[in-house]
Motif scaffolding. Structure first.
Motif, PDB file in Angstrom:
ATOM      1  N   UNK A  60       0.831  -1.213   0.000  1.00  0.00           N
ATOM      2  CA  UNK A  60       0.000   0.000   0.000  1.00  0.00           C
ATOM      3  C   UNK A  60       0.863   1.259   0.000  1.00  0.00           C
ATOM      4  N   UNK A  61       2.003   1.178   0.654  1.00  0.00           N
ATOM      5  CA  UNK A  61       2.904   2.331   0.728  1.00  0.00           C
ATOM      6  C   UNK A  61       3.339   2.762  -0.666  1.00  0.00           C
ATOM      7  N   UNK A  62       3.463   1.774  -1.568  1.00  0.00           N
ATOM      8  CA  UNK A  62       3.887   2.070  -2.940  1.00  0.00           C
ATOM      9  C   UNK A  62       2.905   3.011  -3.636  1.00  0.00           C
ATOM     10  N   UNK A  63       1.612   2.866  -3.319  1.00  0.00           N
ATOM     11  CA  UNK A  63       0.601   3.715  -3.944  1.00  0.00           C
ATOM     12  C   UNK A  63       0.662   5.152  -3.444  1.00  0.00           C
ATOM     13  N   UNK A  64       1.263   5.335  -2.271  1.00  0.00           N
ATOM     14  CA  UNK A  64       1.268   6.670  -1.683  1.00  0.00           C
ATOM     15  C   UNK A  64       2.168   7.648  -2.447  1.00  0.00           C
ATOM     16  N   UNK A  65       2.884   7.148  -3.453  1.00  0.00           N
ATOM     17  CA  UNK A  65       3.673   8.056  -4.288  1.00  0.00           C
ATOM     18  C   UNK A  65       2.752   9.030  -5.042  1.00  0.00           C
ATOM     19  N   UNK A  66       1.490   8.624  -5.204  1.00  0.00           N
ATOM     20  CA  UNK A  66       0.541   9.472  -5.918  1.00  0.00           C
ATOM     21  C   UNK A  66      -0.036  10.574  -5.026  1.00  0.00           C
ATOM     22  N   UNK A  67       0.487  10.666  -3.792  1.00  0.00           N
ATOM     23  CA  UNK A  67       0.078  11.740  -2.893  1.00  0.00           C
ATOM     24  C   UNK A  67       0.981  12.972  -3.003  1.00  0.00           C
ATOM     25  N   UNK A  68       1.979  12.900  -3.887  1.00  0.00           N
ATOM     26  CA  UNK A  68       2.927  14.016  -3.997  1.00  0.00           C
ATOM     27  C   UNK A  68       2.263  15.361  -4.290  1.00  0.00           C
ATOM     28  N   UNK A  69       1.243  15.418  -5.145  1.00  0.00           N
ATOM     29  CA  UNK A  69       0.602  16.726  -5.393  1.00  0.00           C
ATOM     30  C   UNK A  69      -0.063  17.313  -4.147  1.00  0.00           C
ATOM     31  N   UNK A  70      -0.270  16.480  -3.125  1.00  0.00           N
ATOM     32  CA  UNK A  70      -0.981  16.940  -1.923  1.00  0.00           C
ATOM     33  C   UNK A  70      -0.072  17.011  -0.702  1.00  0.00           C
ATOM     34  N   UNK A  71       1.242  17.050  -0.915  1.00  0.00           N
ATOM     35  CA  UNK A  71       2.151  16.977   0.230  1.00  0.00           C
ATOM     36  C   UNK A  71       1.980  18.170   1.179  1.00  0.00           C
TER      37      UNK A  71
END
Length: 575
Positions: free
Chosen positions: A1-12
């Motif tokens: 699941x952590x791997x998917x969190x790369x798509x949170x970059x626009x919301x850092x």
């Protein structure tokens, strides 16, 4: 699941704001019991009313601030999780769009739908909870322990004894439920598969009176999912009573031992009340963690399934040196082509060599399973060949980008596929910028103009999902019009005339012959009448070429072709 969190970059930065707001909320919540203890110890016990009003007002202010922090944190965390879901869905859909038919065969359509919808929703919900609970729970737990120790270190031994018991209870229950949560997603896949087959095949099911059979299939899949869900929920339902039991026993122990310490003068009443609240905050923070244990295993299983899609490398890709534009033409050559479907024991087609020239009609005929449709799929590069070469205008199809290759082809599949929308939109699907005159001309050539004119809305008539409000012949004619409107160099008709009556078939072929004089036409057909006048007929038998020539030549040289012709003529004469 952590791997998917790369798509949170626009919301850092939004995530940082949420963490700050939750930190401030946690500090506010931790400060309230201390203020309450101050009111009791300094105000109520001594009868200082002004102190009660002053500290009470401060408590109201802190509570309001805590509520404000909570509202803003919830708002931003909801935006982040929704945005994350949108990005991952978009990435998953884009990845699936690049899949070859081999990847679709491997993963399954029903599973891909579940992964793009239900699985992403599961991860999205857990992300929302993680931003709220996974941050606040540890802060409340650690902060509560620190504040409790500050009130009375000796009484804190009660918490020290209880927390490991509570943590062990959560661990044991969660460990038993985790495998069941993982299996739920696979059972949802199975349920979706049965439901999809039932909905798409409703006409066949009713025609054969198999409604009860399908109900039993659905009930079996539904019951399997329900039993698993009930079982896991029973396990997880045991968690809350256990938590409440431990919390109540802890409260009793704190009041019991705290009462003794008050009677000996080692502790004040306000401090005991504050201590009790800190103990409850610690317990509730652990319960929040336990709620995460309920959702994280299922979300982890969903994330693994999403990553499987995102990590799948399509078998068919464009080479770095592939041509992005294609020259005009359409000369197709198969040179000793061999191809096997994944997992097949023998090749679907082997040692296939022929050419389809510009301005000519090349027909492919043969029995069921002889490899006719496979050849059509290889021309469009839906699959890559195992051996040999397929060239278009002398260029290997693997040396062209898929977009460049398919821009040269007007493909009409074996099963007519239409999209929800108007007739005009479906025909223009072949060419987005098609003018009205081009759309109407394509419909006339495809023999579709007559039935379109009968509709009150004409070309604006709405087609229902899958073209359910059209006959098989009408759907085929619209599919043909969709290919004609783009004016391609190569036409590939994969058994696209099977639902047409003989008169419409004949008129359509005559119109096509006039329309496609400067293009290559490849027709896969079952009916001899459809391909009888073709310039070149390829006879397929068990994945190999059994004869090549025109109708007259094959009648003399090919036993397989004569058998096909004689069987169909006999059927037509009987009819």
């Amino acid at each position: 699941m952590i791997k998917l969190f790369q798509y949170l970059r626009p919301y850092r930065w939004s995530i940082a704001l949420v963490l700050l707001l939750i930190f401030l909320q946690s500090l506010s919540d931790l400060y309230l019991p201390t203020l309450m203890a101050d009111i009791v110890n300094q105000g109520i016990v001594s009868g200082d009313v002004s102190h009660i009003w002053r500290i009470g007002g401060l408590m109201l202010l802190v509570t309001a601030l805590s509520g404000g922090f909570s509202v803003y944190a919830s708002y931003h965390s909801s935006k982040i999780s929704a945005g994350f879901g949108r990005i991952v869905r978009g990435k998953t859909f884009a990845q699936v769009e690049d899949f070859s038919l081999q990847e679709f065969d491997k993963l399954g359509t029903a599973s891909l739908i579940t992964r793009t919808t239900n699985d992403i929703t599961q991860v999205q919900q857990v992300l929302l909870m993680m931003m709220r609970m996974m941050v606040s729970a540890p802060m409340m737990c650690i902060g509560g322990i620190i504040m409790a120790f500050s009130k009375d270190p000796k009484l804190s031994l009660v918490i020290v004894c209880v927390v490991p018991i509570l943590a062990l209870t959560i661990f044991l229950i969660a460990r038993k439920g985790m495998p069941l949560f993982k299996s739920i997603q696979f059972k949802i896949d199975k349920l979706n598969l049965v439901l999809r087959e039932n909905l798409t095949g409703v006409r066949v099911i009713r025609a054969f009176n198999r409604t009860e059979h399908e109900k039993k299939r659905f009930d079996a899949a539904n019951l399997d999912l329900t039993e698993t869900a009930v079982k896991v929920n029973k396990i997880m339902a045991a968690m809350m009573p256990m938590m409440m039991l431990i919390m109540n026993l802890t409260s009793i122990a704190i009041i019991w031992f705290g009462g003794h310490r008050i009677s000996t003068g080692d502790m004040q009443v306000g401090d005991l009340m504050a201590f009790l609240q800190y103990a409850m905050q610690i317990m509730f923070s652990l319960i929040m963690v336990s709620m995460m244990f309920v959702m994280v295993p299922r979300a982890s299983a969903s994330a693994a399934r999403i990553n499987e899609v995102l990590d799948t490398v399509p078998v068919i890709t464009d080479r770095d040196t592939a041509r992005t534009t294609a020259q005009r033409g359409g000369h197709v050559v198969f040179d000793r082509v061999t191809f096997s479907y994944p997992g097949a024991e023998k090749p679907a087609v082997s040692d296939i060599s022929f050419e389809a020239k510009i301005g000519e009609i090349t027909a492919i005929i043969g029995g069921t399973g002889s490899g006719k449709t496979t050849l059509a799929n290889l021309i469009t590069r839906f699959y890559d060949i195992d051996g040999g070469r397929i060239t278009v205008d002398g260029i290997d199809v693997r040396d062209m980008t898929q977009e460049a290759l398919r821009s040269k082809i007007g493909f009409v599949p074996q099963k007519a596929v239409l999209f929800t929308g108007t007739i005009r939109e479906n025909i223009a699907y072949g060419k987005e910028d098609a003018a009205e005159e081009q759309i109407r001309h394509a419909a006339e050539i495809a023999q579709a103009a007559s039935f379109i004119a009968e509709k009150p809305e004409g070309y604006d008539a709405v087609i229902s999902q899958g073209g359910a409000n059209l006959s098989g012949g009408q759907k085929q004619r619209l599919s043909i019009a969709r290919a004609l409107v783009r004016k391609p160099d190569i036409y590939v008709f994969d058994d696209s005339f099977s639902a047409l009556d003989y008169k419409t078939d004949a008129n359509l072929r005559a119109a096509l012959a006039r329309e496609t004089t400067d293009a290559t036409v490849i027709i896969v057909a079952q009916r001899v009448s459809t391909i009888k006048n073709a310039d070149r007929i390829i006879v397929m038998e068990e994945g190999a070429i059994a004869g090549i020539g025109n109708h007259e030549q094959l009648m003399e040289t090919s036993k397989v072709y004569r058998e096909i012709v004689s069987s169909q003529l006999a059927e037509e004469e009987i009819a």
